[in-house]
Design a protein around this motif. Structure first.
Motif, short mmCIF file in Angstrom:
data_model
loop_
_atom_site.label_atom_id
_atom_site.label_comp_id
_atom_site.label_asym_id
_atom_site.label_seq_id
_atom_site.Cartn_x
_atom_site.Cartn_y
_atom_site.Cartn_z
N TYR A 175 3.28 1.93 10.34
CA TYR A 175 2.92 0.93 9.33
C TYR A 175 4.12 0.44 8.52
N SER A 176 5.31 0.89 8.87
CA SER A 176 6.47 0.50 8.06
C SER A 176 6.70 -1.01 8.06
N ASP A 177 6.40 -1.66 9.18
CA ASP A 177 6.63 -3.11 9.24
C ASP A 177 5.56 -3.89 8.50
N GLN A 178 4.53 -3.19 8.00
CA GLN A 178 3.50 -3.85 7.19
C GLN A 178 3.69 -3.54 5.71
N VAL A 195 0.85 -1.18 0.00
CA VAL A 195 0.00 0.00 0.00
C VAL A 195 0.89 1.24 0.00
N VAL A 196 0.52 2.24 -0.81
CA VAL A 196 1.33 3.46 -0.95
C VAL A 196 0.47 4.69 -0.65
N VAL A 197 1.02 5.60 0.14
CA VAL A 197 0.35 6.87 0.46
C VAL A 197 1.16 8.00 -0.17
N LEU A 198 0.53 8.77 -1.05
CA LEU A 198 1.16 9.90 -1.72
C LEU A 198 0.58 11.19 -1.16
N ASN A 199 1.45 12.17 -0.88
CA ASN A 199 0.98 13.41 -0.27
C ASN A 199 1.66 14.61 -0.93
N THR A 200 0.86 15.52 -1.53
CA THR A 200 1.41 16.73 -2.11
C THR A 200 1.54 17.78 -1.01
N TRP A 201 2.63 18.57 -1.05
CA TRP A 201 2.87 19.54 0.01
C TRP A 201 3.88 20.58 -0.42
N TYR A 202 3.97 21.66 0.35
CA TYR A 202 5.12 22.55 0.32
C TYR A 202 5.25 23.18 1.70
N ALA A 203 6.44 23.66 2.04
CA ALA A 203 6.79 23.97 3.42
C ALA A 203 5.97 25.10 4.03
N ALA A 204 5.57 26.11 3.26
CA ALA A 204 4.88 27.27 3.80
C ALA A 204 3.37 27.09 3.85
N CYS A 205 2.87 25.93 3.48
CA CYS A 205 1.42 25.68 3.44
C CYS A 205 0.96 25.21 4.82
N PRO A 206 0.16 26.01 5.55
CA PRO A 206 -0.25 25.63 6.90
C PRO A 206 -0.95 24.27 7.01
N PRO A 207 -1.88 23.90 6.10
CA PRO A 207 -2.47 22.57 6.23
C PRO A 207 -1.43 21.45 6.09
N CYS A 208 -0.41 21.68 5.27
CA CYS A 208 0.64 20.68 5.11
C CYS A 208 1.40 20.51 6.42
N ARG A 209 1.65 21.61 7.11
CA ARG A 209 2.34 21.55 8.39
C ARG A 209 1.46 20.90 9.45
N ALA A 210 0.17 21.19 9.40
CA ALA A 210 -0.76 20.66 10.40
C ALA A 210 -0.88 19.14 10.31
N GLU A 211 -0.83 18.60 9.08
CA GLU A 211 -1.02 17.15 8.93
C GLU A 211 0.29 16.37 9.00
N ALA A 212 1.43 17.06 8.99
CA ALA A 212 2.72 16.38 8.96
C ALA A 212 2.92 15.39 10.10
N VAL A 239 -5.88 2.97 5.02
CA VAL A 239 -4.76 2.04 4.87
C VAL A 239 -5.14 0.66 5.40
N ASP A 240 -5.81 0.62 6.54
CA ASP A 240 -6.23 -0.67 7.12
C ASP A 240 -7.13 -1.44 6.15
N GLU A 241 -8.05 -0.73 5.51
CA GLU A 241 -8.96 -1.39 4.56
C GLU A 241 -8.20 -1.99 3.39
N LEU A 242 -7.21 -1.25 2.89
CA LEU A 242 -6.45 -1.74 1.74
C LEU A 242 -5.52 -2.88 2.14
N LEU A 243 -4.95 -2.83 3.33
CA LEU A 243 -4.14 -3.96 3.80
C LEU A 243 -4.99 -5.21 3.92
#
Length: 207
Positions: free
Chosen positions: A102-105, A75-92, A184-188
């Motif tokens: 989930y790395s061991d899965q 399973v792969v999670v892709l996330n678009t972001w840039y450093a000055a974007c507040p929502p990007c910082r909030a979800e980091a 992620v759990d559903e896809l695993l």
């Protein structure tokens, strides 16, 4: 021509997380800092409705090649972001925790930075102790590949791929950590069987 089209697409995406904005019809400020982004809405696709596997590659800020086709079976999670974007910082922090837990899965997280020079991007990675790579995508090539499969209209946007590399879910705007974990759990749990129905999240739609 391809580079020009990719650049135009990148500018359109940056408009999804831009300062100010009282224009009618724009989403609410998701973190209360004067930035516009997606509203956090989640779309999922059942296994039978998913498109062909995504082909997306680039070079990360450490100079290493990253290619999602190398992670087929995971399973792969892709996330678009840039450093000055507040929502990007909030979800980091949630993305960091997801990557660690989930790395061991065999779950892979890959950032797609649509704006920053290496210095700004790497400062962000150090600040949040990001354990996963990010593609440098100022030319918009990686986002264009993603856009060709699933509509991407805000930064941040998070896209989750199933074990076959197909788009299974998309979150526009600030991604809630518990929502990402549920996806992620559903896809695993699907086990990677072709044609096996996927549990639905907050809705289903076709790309």
């Amino acid at each position: 021509m391809r580079r020009a089209a990719a650049a135009v697409l990148g500018l359109a995406l940056l408009a999804g997380c831009s300062a100010g904005g009282d224009e009618p019809g724009t989403p609410e400020d998701v973190v209360g800092q004067g930035y516009q982004s997606g509203d956090g809405s989640t779309t999922t696709w059942a296994a039978g409705d998913r498109t062909e596997p995504l082909v997306l590659a680039g070079t990360d800020y450490e100079g290493a090649a990253q290619d999602v086709t190398a992670w087929r079976g995971d399973v792969v999670v892709l996330n678009t972001w840039y450093a000055a974007c507040p929502p990007c910082r909030a979800e980091a922090p949630d993305l960091v925790a997801l990557a660690q837990d989930y790395s061991d899965q065999g779950v892979h997280v890959l950032g797609i930075n649509v704006r920053d020079a290496a210095g700004a991007a790497q400062a962000f990675q150090r600040e949040f102790a990001i354990p996963y790579p990010s593609i440098a995508d100022t030319d918009g090539a990686a986002v264009a590949a993603l856009q060709g499969v699933v509509p991407v209209s805000a930064v941040p946007t998070t896209v989750v791929l199933d074990r076959e590399g197909r788009v299974a879910a998309r979150v526009l705007g600030l991604a809630d950590g518990s929502t990402l974990r549920a996806l992620v759990d559903e896809l695993l749990a699907e086990g990677g069987a072709a044609g096996e129905p996927a549990p639905t999240g907050t809705g289903t739609a076709a790309p």
